[in-house]
Every structure is written in C-alpha cells, then in structure tokens.
Write an enzyme that holds these catalytic residues in place. Structure first.
Site, PDB file in Angstrom:
ATOM      1  CB  SER A 140      40.998 -45.284  22.804  1.00 18.24           C
ATOM      2  OG  SER A 140      41.944 -46.246  23.173  1.00 18.24           O
ATOM      3  CE1 TYR A 163      44.366 -51.798  24.402  1.00 17.19           C
ATOM      4  CE2 TYR A 163      44.566 -49.441  24.763  1.00 17.19           C
ATOM      5  CZ  TYR A 163      44.714 -50.542  23.941  1.00 17.19           C
ATOM      6  OH  TYR A 163      45.203 -50.390  22.674  1.00 17.19           O
ATOM      7  CB  THR A 189      41.545 -53.933  22.032  1.00 14.02           C
ATOM      8  OG1 THR A 189      40.710 -52.888  21.529  1.00 14.02           O
ATOM      9  CG2 THR A 189      42.687 -54.180  21.066  1.00 14.02           C
ATOM     10  CE  LYS A 245      40.561 -52.119  16.873  1.00 11.91           C
ATOM     11  NZ  LYS A 245      41.911 -52.272  17.433  1.00 11.91           N
ATOM     12  CG  HIS A 269      46.500 -53.184  17.250  1.00  9.86           C
ATOM     13  ND1 HIS A 269      45.791 -53.600  18.353  1.00  9.86           N
ATOM     14  CD2 HIS A 269      46.865 -51.913  17.528  1.00  9.86           C
ATOM     15  CE1 HIS A 269      45.735 -52.632  19.243  1.00  9.86           C
ATOM     16  NE2 HIS A 269      46.368 -51.597  18.778  1.00  9.86           N
TER      17      HIS A 269
END
Lengths: 375, 375, 375, 375
Positions: A140, A163, A189, A245, A269
């Site tokens: 992540s 992100y 995401t 995602k 989530h």
C-alpha cells in the site's frame, strides 16, 4: 478537499481530551511464531490484546454503525452450498493463476496501510509471510516500510496499490519506483476517502504515531476528488497492468474494461467506506456478469473462512483478498503468524473442496450453490 | 378529554409509591463545552449519567414496547446505498434552503418540550447552539423559557411549534407573540396526544418538576381532539406559513396542500405516539409522491447519522429534524454541546457525500439507493 | 388415555429427585393493593418473586421450545398501525357488548386453572377484581374454589369453562351447577391436553400441592379424546350458550356455527399446547372470514398491550381474553392487583384509540392496519 | 488423500501448545441411572460438566461458523403445525416398522464414533439403552468396543455403519463380521470427510486419547475419495441391505434407488461436514419427492424434540435418527440415561400426536403443516 490518512480519524479528537490518551511512544507487538488458529475470527480478540487500543480500533472497525461491516459477514453466511457426493475426486489442488502469477491458493493479501501499527516487522513481516504461503502481496502507498524494502521481503508476486497525490509528479515517481522495485501491477483504489474514520477511533482518540512515519511519500495527504482522467494518467504513466479496486457496480466494471483495465476488485473497503453499501459478496454477481470472463474479478471485504472463498469463487470471483486477519496474524506471530493465517484458511478451503467433491479451483462453480431462499 | 403534557406520565404513579422517588428539587445538568462524539448514539448513555433518571426516561423512551422507536432505526439501517466513483466531484457543500432560509445543512432542531430537564440553560442553550451551527430551531409551546427569550437566543432562523388550547383566545395570543418575536413559521403538531407516557416514566415515577414551569401559557393542558377546523383557525389567525408535523399518509399530505399548508413534516413522534406505527423513513416515500415537489417535505424520528440524512434526502425529503440528540448534547455541553452534535452529524453527512460522489445537497437522489432486498 | 391436569407436569419428575424440592406446605402470596404498572410484561418478573418457583413455571411457561409462546408476541408486534389524524373525535369510549353482556372494555379474563397457586384469595380474588374492572370472568373447572363461590365473588358477568370427565354424569352435574350458580355461558376448551407440561415445570419438579385441591370435581382426571359428539352432549345437557375455545381453523369455526355454537375463541392455549402452532393473531383472520359476523369471535394468547387489543379488533375480533397477567396481578395485589391490570391495559387501549382517531370500539377496523410488509 | 478420524482435529494443534492440555489419562464419565429431562437440549450443558472439554467439543461442535448446525434447529423451529381437534382419536400409538423391524417409536440411534469419550460403558451402554427403549441402534466403524460386543449388548435391531478402508480386504472383513454378528443392514456414510474438525476442537487441543483405541480395524485411516463404485463394492461384498447416509439431493436418491439401495438417510452430518449446507429438514422434501415411497427415507441432524419428529414425518420421513443427545444421555446415566432420552422424546412425540389429533405414526402427514410463511 484533499484527505490525509493520518489525520482523518483524529479531526474531532483534537477538540477535547480523548477518553484514553495514547502513549507518547507507540509500543509495537513483537511476537514471532506459528499460531494455532481455531478460526480467523478468533484472531481479532487475540490481536486486541497485543495491539494498542486506538490502533486496534483503526484496524478492526467499520464506518458508522458498521452495518456494512456486519453485512459482509452475514451475506456470506447466508449463502448455502450443496455438495456432490460419490464423485471419485482426488485430493483438492488449491493452486491457481492470477494475471500470469502462479499462486498456492486463490487468496491474496489486500492492500492495507501502516502495518507498523500491528507489528515491529511492519510490511516486511506481512510480505514475507504472504510469500512463504505461496501467494501474492499487495503493498500500500501509506506504508511504514519503503515499497522497495517490501518488495525485497517477499518471495512471492507483488502488486503496488496507489493513492494519488494532487501533485502528479509525486505519483509519477511512485509509479516508476514500483516498476523498478519489481511490482507487476498497479492497484488503484477508487473508494479511498476518509479511511478509518470509525466511531471507535474517535472514542479512543487515535492518531497515527509520529514514530511510525508513512515513508513512501513526503506527504500523507492524498487526492480525494478522483475521475476517469486519473485512471488515464496512471495508464499513460506506467505500462504495468492496472487493477481497479472498489468496483461496486457493473457500470464501473464495463467502463474499466473499455479502458483496458487488467482486473477489477469488488470491494466495499471492508465496511470502512460508506456505511450502508451492500455486502461485497452481494455486489459480486452483477460485476461478474458484466465482466463476462474478459478479465479477472477479485473480491474482498468479509472473507474469513475457506467456505467464504468457495462461495466467492462459486459466484464467479477468480480470487479473493484477505485484509485484517493478515494484520492479526502479523501482530500475533510476525511473518510466521501471517503464514499460519494462510495455512488455516487454505486448509479450510481444501476441506470444503474435499467434502463438496471438487478437485481443483476451476471446478468451483454455481452448481454448488443451493438456490432456496435463506433465512 | 383535554390532555396535559405535565401530568400524562404520572397518572398511574399517583396510585402507589414509585420505585424511586424524585428529589424534591430537580438538579439540572450544568456542563458547558465542546464534545468529542464517537456517534450521536453514544450521547444517550453519556446523557443518562447527568440527567435525572425520570427525566431521562421521559426524553429517551418510546411508547409501549418501543417497537416503533426501534423500527425507526432499523428501517434506516436497512436502506442500502450505492456510491458513484470516479466522478470528479469537488468537496461537498452541505448548504440548503428551506422555506426561504439559508441553512448550513439540511438538518434542523425538532420541537421538544421542557429543555430545562436537560440543562440549566434550557431552550436558550439549545436555540443558541442550533443557531451557531447555522441552522434552524423549532421552539415548542411547552418550554421552560418564554418563546420571546428563545427567539432572542438564536442567531439562526426559527419556527414556533403550537399546541392548541381549548380556549382559542390563549392560542391566538401565542400565535401573535410568535410572530412578534420573529418566528417565521408555525409548526402544528397533529399527533401530540399523551406525550411521554412510556413504561419507564411510569416505573420511575416521573412527573414534571414544579421548579421547572412551562412558562408560555397559564395552563399546561392542551386540546386533544383536533380537526381540519383547527388548521383553518391557525391559518385565519396568523399570516405565518404553516407546517403540519406528524404527517403519516399521502391523504393528509394532499389535504394539507389543498389547504395551503407551506410544508409537511413526516414523523411518528420519535416512536412516542402510537406504538406499531411504521418507521418514519418507511412512511416518507408515499408522502413524497403525493406532495410531488409542490412544498417541502421534512422528516424526523430516528435520525442519528449523516448517512440517515443522506437516505432521507435520497428518498425525497428536503430536510430532516433532529430530536433527542440535541437534548443530549445540551445536557452534556450546553449550547456548545448542541453545536458539537451538529458538527458531528454534519461531518458524517459530508463524508457520506464525498464517498458517494455528491457535490451538493441537490444532487442526492434515488440513484444512490441500492434496490436489492435487504436483510 | 385420560389426562390429569394435576399430574401431567410431574410424570417424569417422579423418576429422580428434581433440582429443587417443593416445600411440603405451599406458601401462597398474600399481597393486597393497587399496582403501579409500567407494562403488563413487567408483572411477570415481579410475580416471579412472590410465586413459588415451580408454580411460577407452571403459570408462565409455554410448551417445549416455547416457539409458539414467543410467536404470539412477535406476530402482534409485527402488525403495523396507521393512525388517522385531524378527525375531530371525542374521548374514546371502551365499552362493548359481548353475548348480551355490557362490558367496560373488550377484554375479559381467560379460563385458567388453580389460581390458588398465585394468591391465597385464589379464584375469589381474580373474579372480584375482574368484576370491579367491569368486565367478564371465565371460571375454570380445575379451580381451587367452588364454582358457586367464584360466581358469588364477582359483580360482573361470568362464564364457566368445562373440562369433560369420561363419566358423563360428573359433567352433567357440573353443567347443572354452573347454570344454578348464574354462569351465563359454557366455554368448552377443545385443545386442553397435557396442560402445563413445560420443560421448566419438569426441571423444577413441580406438582400440584395437595393443600390446594381442585374442588369442583371428585377427580382431577379429564377426558382426553374429544369429538363433536362431546359438543352435542353439552348442548343437549344445558341450554346455556356454548363457546368453543381453541378454534384454530376456519373449518372448525364453520362446523361450530352449523352446530349452533354461540361464539368461538381463537387460541393456541397461550403457547402451552402444541409447540409450533402459529400465533393466535395469525390464525384469527381466516376464522373471522369464515365466521363472517354471524357469531362473536374472541381471541386469546399473547395479549399484553392496549395496542394488541386494538390490533385484534382491527383484524375482526370482538373481544380478547387475558391470561397470565391476571394471575400476576392477583399474585401481587389480590383483587385490586387484578383491577390494576385491567386499568392499565384499558388506559393503553384508550390512548391507542385517542391517537389513532377512534371514538369507540365499533370504529376499530382494518382501515387502521398498515399494509406494507413488516420486518 | 486418506483421512484419519483420530487425527483430523489435531492437525494444527501439533504446531503449538493448545490452550488447555488434555490430561494424559482420559477420565471417562461413569454415571448410571434414569434422568429427569427438561428437554434434550438441557442435556448438552449437563453433559459438558462430565465430559472432558476437548471431547465435549468433538461431540457437540459443528464445522466452521456452525451455520448449518444452528440452521438445523432454526429450520425445524420455523415449521408450523396446525392440529385437528374434535376428531375422537384414541391414545397415540408410536410403534412403526422400518426395513422389517418393529420399533417402539420412529426414532433410532444414529451412527457416531468413539462413545468411550462419553462414558466408560462406551457403545455397550448406548446400544443397551437403545435396545431397552425398543428401538434400533446403528453401530459405527470407529467405535471403542468391537462390533461383536456392541451387537451382543442390545436387545433391539441393529445396523452397522461402514467407513471404507483404502484396502478393500479390510472392508470385506468388516462386512463379513457385521453380518456374522447379526447386524441386519449396512449404513454407508457418503459425506464422512474430516470429521469433527471444529474450531473448538482445535482451540481445546483435542486429540483422541490413546487409552480409547478404535478397536474395529487395525487402522483409523479411511478412504476419502468415494464413488458409486464403492457402493457397488459393498453390494457385491455383502447381501445385507444397504442404506446410504448423507443423501442431500434428489439426484443421489434416484441413483441410489436405481442401484438397489434399501433406504436413504437425509443428513448434513449434524452440521459437522460442509458449513453452509442447508438444514437437513430443508433438504428432506425434495428427496422424499424423488423417492416417492419406493424405499424408506430416514432423516437426521437437529432432531431434539417430539415435535421435530412429527415435522419430519409430516414432511415424508419414515423415521429419524438421534445423535448427540444419545451420547449426552449416555454420559449422564449410562444405558439408563440413553433410555431416559428415548423416554423423553417419545413422551413428547406422544403428546404432540395427542394434541394434533393423530392416533398412529401412519396418520402423520402434510395436512398438519400450516402453510403460511413463517418468521
């Protein structure tokens, strides 16, 4: 309105003293070793004893009334299975292939932030354990170890979850580093707003410990207004396959395929986003229909049992991603704890396949679903 | 059979000693300050620690088996939402307009009696906090502060909720005073019979403390047999717009519009009236259909979350009214506690809008409702 | 196989020592006085403190898994009501007429055995309290006071409930005595097999105390194999009107009418008979349809609230019968306790009628039922 | 992958110390005597006090989340019954005939392994008690007493349940011994994979005590990959009638009949197999339809009440099999405890038949099922 993963939970907590002040130095769990696991659910209570309260709330809690968090589980438990007997099947083979990677089982590690909250080995431990279990790790962006060190820690395949920053240059840099470090796909995401803003994090006065910096970017503040132009930006910037995602509808899945996305991940989530969203397993079938086999469909949110995996696959998923239980395994046993989590759910899936009369992952289909209404 | 708000709850308690005698002097909570709020629901337990037992029962309990009170919450939790992603929305704007008033958010304070039970500042505190939150306050006839003082305490817009007296002259006087004090509309509650007659008020032997008089009228006894002629009376007596509160059916809504009512408020009195009435959110759609956009529809009973507000608006409400949580905020922090309540639910609504992909209140519509059957 | 009400519960208890030996002399509750009642349900726990354990189990428990006992309540709670507002109704009048008797409310006392278990005044207290409440009392064959003394104890109307003996002569004698004592109807219970054989009576080792004899017949053993010929026998033996209690299907109701029965009582014996039978309120509509207004329909099993009575009447019942709460009121306050029970449920029914917009019992009909599916 | 009943549960437990170490010598319960039984469900808690923890977990727990285990009960409780009254029935006769055997009631003992865990008399006690209750005993391959000794211990009819060995010769030997010992049928369990692998057995670190060997075969390891060829093998090897246990679908039932199987047993292994399989009672009707009366249908999994038996028979079963309650009765009272279990459930069935208006087992049919949707 850019959002910060580090400060989202503590916005209100600043206004008054929280009920329990965090220690000034965050004390990370340090346990190492294999675990005896009655069920992955058991690990939650056991992990709560070793992870500091606020961080545990951040990891374990869903948004608001946690209706979606509970629904993720209930909807899975409501699905009914019907085994086939006397079919002379050999022992089950759990192996599968996902975007070209051979995996020991159709279960991968979902992207989650700040594993340092769960264990001193942080993402190095979870990546190592996942690799030793023979499956895929998703790193992540907001992690406590650099994406390069994480990549080096696992012997298995790995994806990088992105992100976006408002500053495109920072994102370009991350994408380049991810490729250089050996990640084989980018997971974007699309539902990552206000993460971890649960009631319990507010009650506990949780904020990210300064001693556990998120080291992949100079800023923990991410782009909150996302669009398909952001998808284009990623695709133009990297030649790695892109996985979306947070796909919750057939419309998004179809648009994703039209734009050359390599896979979609159905997810709410883990019940941490908008409370009231249906269970991920309820959203799955319409997305599977829309995708119609053109690209893989991964599903996360609520997976705790081998039978959950079986149900998701019977409904058309190609693989599932495992979230908090990986962190609980990490907290209780480091990389070996993570491997124990995979061993346990893998054994459960194997047992489910054996009883159901299924020799390999490809044989799991809708014929094993019992169609009567449940209660 | 005229009814008295002050004596309804204690009718039977007079027959025998109650389990816990009220202190002869009522001890009002006095806390002042901002609150850290995990959820508005948390406030109920916290307020129970500062509000005397019988009064807390009066404020918090629903009628009889509390089926309607619980159903108000369950029906909201059952509604499922589906966000839209990748839609490039700016940060949410919560502002709205209701009957000409600009509000910071589509959430207003519902009329409730006797705020002095919750805090020494009584209605002055709740009015002030509501105004500071930038939204609208509804003052109630049976209040512990005069309607003039209440009007002066808030910087925001304000409505006056009327209980009729059998004596028309007393009612005329109240309507005139309300206009003179600057109230911009009259809220006529059509379901206000035997308020607060819950099991728990009986068990606790609650009766209204003599030290907290209801100061707006010389009598606390109200007209219990109501008709459309009473609506006419109000409309003939005042030129303020009239809002009917307690609308549960499309028939009443249509008749209200035919008679020039300015807005309707869908409500089951927070589950305090007839137990067995459906949840307010269940009653809303038929009323919205009947009204068909001609006048605003407000909804109350059970609202505790930003997502509740989102759901009500998605089902066609223009605004919602907040009840007991305002009193709990008042009890725990005075006017600042009330403002904290609005800050919290406003933040929740903002987060819900951001995740759902909604830039402003006007964009919230039925397209965000997930249509599958719930469980 | 004749059955004995006195020994049914203790069949197995004889085999081994029960967990708690009954005292050799049964200690009857003796309280007298009006009660403050939060709800009739509250009385159960309060009565458990004064009634000896085994007897309380006999009075309060349903059969087997108590599915029917709970379903009686749940099915009532699931029914939804929709009030009518602004209809200018006067204060509610609860009075009604049942088989020629004027009653203060459409609620009567159901036949129950052995009131001496609940209070030293036994059936004299319950009969007196029922009469003082202005309504009808049903005396039961297996009572601790003679049917003549019970008749004399109440100022209200009274029916006699008959358990048949295998010996017709004993039954003829009871029917004659009932008429002579002033009972105005015979209630024939058609579902009275193995009464009170609940798990808890077995666990507690309950048996009927020898100090509390059932005084109406020389034997406590009743006829267990019943047929329409028994109905004929009663009709030939007495000219009193006959009410069949335990009617669960339209077929039985139609046959009853064909045979000149005066009223039917829909009942599942309070969940004490066959576990798994639907809720009484669920059985009611089909019976009401079959009867089609030709004779009164009474309903019992599960009534605890004024709104329950309202719902039963809205579904077509003419009156309801109240069971264990009468015994709890008796146990806690003697005849005055019984009257308090009626006062409370009457007040609840009055409040429900006032809010719903109903002036008298005759106005309660299906228009107040909300038709959406419940949850 | 052959499976071992003795080691399945302890696979993971070997990896780390379990939370509670088993005593090195297993302490068997030794109680003897009749039991007072409130309900068969009560026995579970009572047995937990005398059976060592891990063994109790092995006996009582279902697989995984125990959804199927609970559903077995819930689905039975949801079925609604409607009695017939005034039908002049004599006292109920519970006797029935199953594959030529006269039984005192349509309830038999299901095959279960290792009764020595429950009582020192092991299978000798359960067989004796079952025989004294006048009904049929099914001996299991993995038992602590030899099949010959078990056969000698019961005065009633007996079947032998076979787990196959990979080595056909071992199985041939067992089949021959079974016939020689007087067993009148072979029960072939088609769903017996990984028995007893519940969470709680793992948590408790349970493994089969070496002091309680499974004496019928030199190996506790059984064939896990089964097919219709195995059915053929059994039929070729023995001339005893063959019963297939674990039938969950009409397809298997039809194939079984085509192949000359003598009876089918609908079962989900008491919720111990694949979690998520529907309740056994839900699976029953389709199998009954497919069988269409050609051979007997037995049903197990979840039976605890006389009304459960009544419901299964009303849905078309010819008999039901009772599992854990037999072991609990054994643990608490040896053979007399087992008989008490049958006495209790027989008395319940008798009572249900009496109230419902049923004179004998053959009269129980679908006309007693109430068809409305349940809740």
């Amino acid at each position: 309105m850019p959002i910060s993963i580090a400060s989202a939970a503590s916005t209100q907590a600043a206004e008054a003293p929280a009920k329990k002040k965090q220690d000034s130095v965050y004390v990370q769990p340090t346990g190492e070793g294999k675990l005896v696991i009655g069920s992955l659910d058991d690990l939650e209570a056991r992990a709560a004893e070793v992870i500091p309260e606020g961080a545990f709330a951040f990891i374990s809690s869903g948004a608001d009334n946690q209706v979606t968090l509970r629904r993720n589980r209930k909807a899975l438990d409501r699905i009914q299975l019907l085994p086939q007997y006397l079919v002379n099947k050999p022992a089950p083979d759990l192996g599968t292939t996902l975007l070209g990677h051979k995996l020991s089982m159709p279960i991968i590690t979902a992207p989650m932030g700040a594993h340092g909250l769960a264990h001193k080995s942080a993402e190095l431990g979870s990546a190592k354990g996942t690799g030793e279990a023979g499956t895929l790790y998703t790193a992540s962006t907001p992690s406590n170890e650099t994406l390069e060190d994480i990549a080096a820690a696992t012997t298995g395949p790995k994806w990088f979850q992105l992100y976006l920053h408002d500053d495109r240059e920072l994102s370009r840099d991350l994408l380049k580093r991810a490729k250089d470090a050996g990640y084989s796909a980018i997971v974007f995401t699309i539902d990552a707003f206000a993460p971890g803003a649960s009631d319990e994090t507010i009650r506990s006065g949780f904020s990210f410990p300064p001693t556990l910096p998120l080291v992949n970017s100079t800023t923990g503040v991410f782009k909150s207004s996302l669009g398909w132009d952001d998808v284009e930006f990623i695709q133009e910037t990297t030649d790695l396959p892109l996985i979306l995602k947070g796909v919750v509808s057939p419309e998004i899945a179809k648009e994703a395929i039209k734009r050359g996305v390599a896979a979609v991940q159905v997810s709410n989530h883990g019940g941490r986003g908008l409370d009231g969203v249906p269970a991920s397993i309820e959203l799955l079938p319409a997305v599977v229909d829309a995708v119609n086999g053109r690209i893989p469909v991964i599903m996360d949110s609520g997976i705790r049992r081998g039978t959950d995996v079986f149900k998701a696959l019977a409904l058309g998923a190609d693989a599932v991603a495992l979230g908090p239980p990986v962190l609980y395994g990490l907290a209780l046993g480091g990389s070996q704890g993570v491997k124990s989590v995979y061993d346990r759910i893998g054994a459960e899936l194997s047992r489910a396949m054996m009883i159901a009369g299924v020799a390999n992952i490809g044989e799991i289909d809708a014929s094993f679903l019992y169609n009567k209404e449940s209660a």
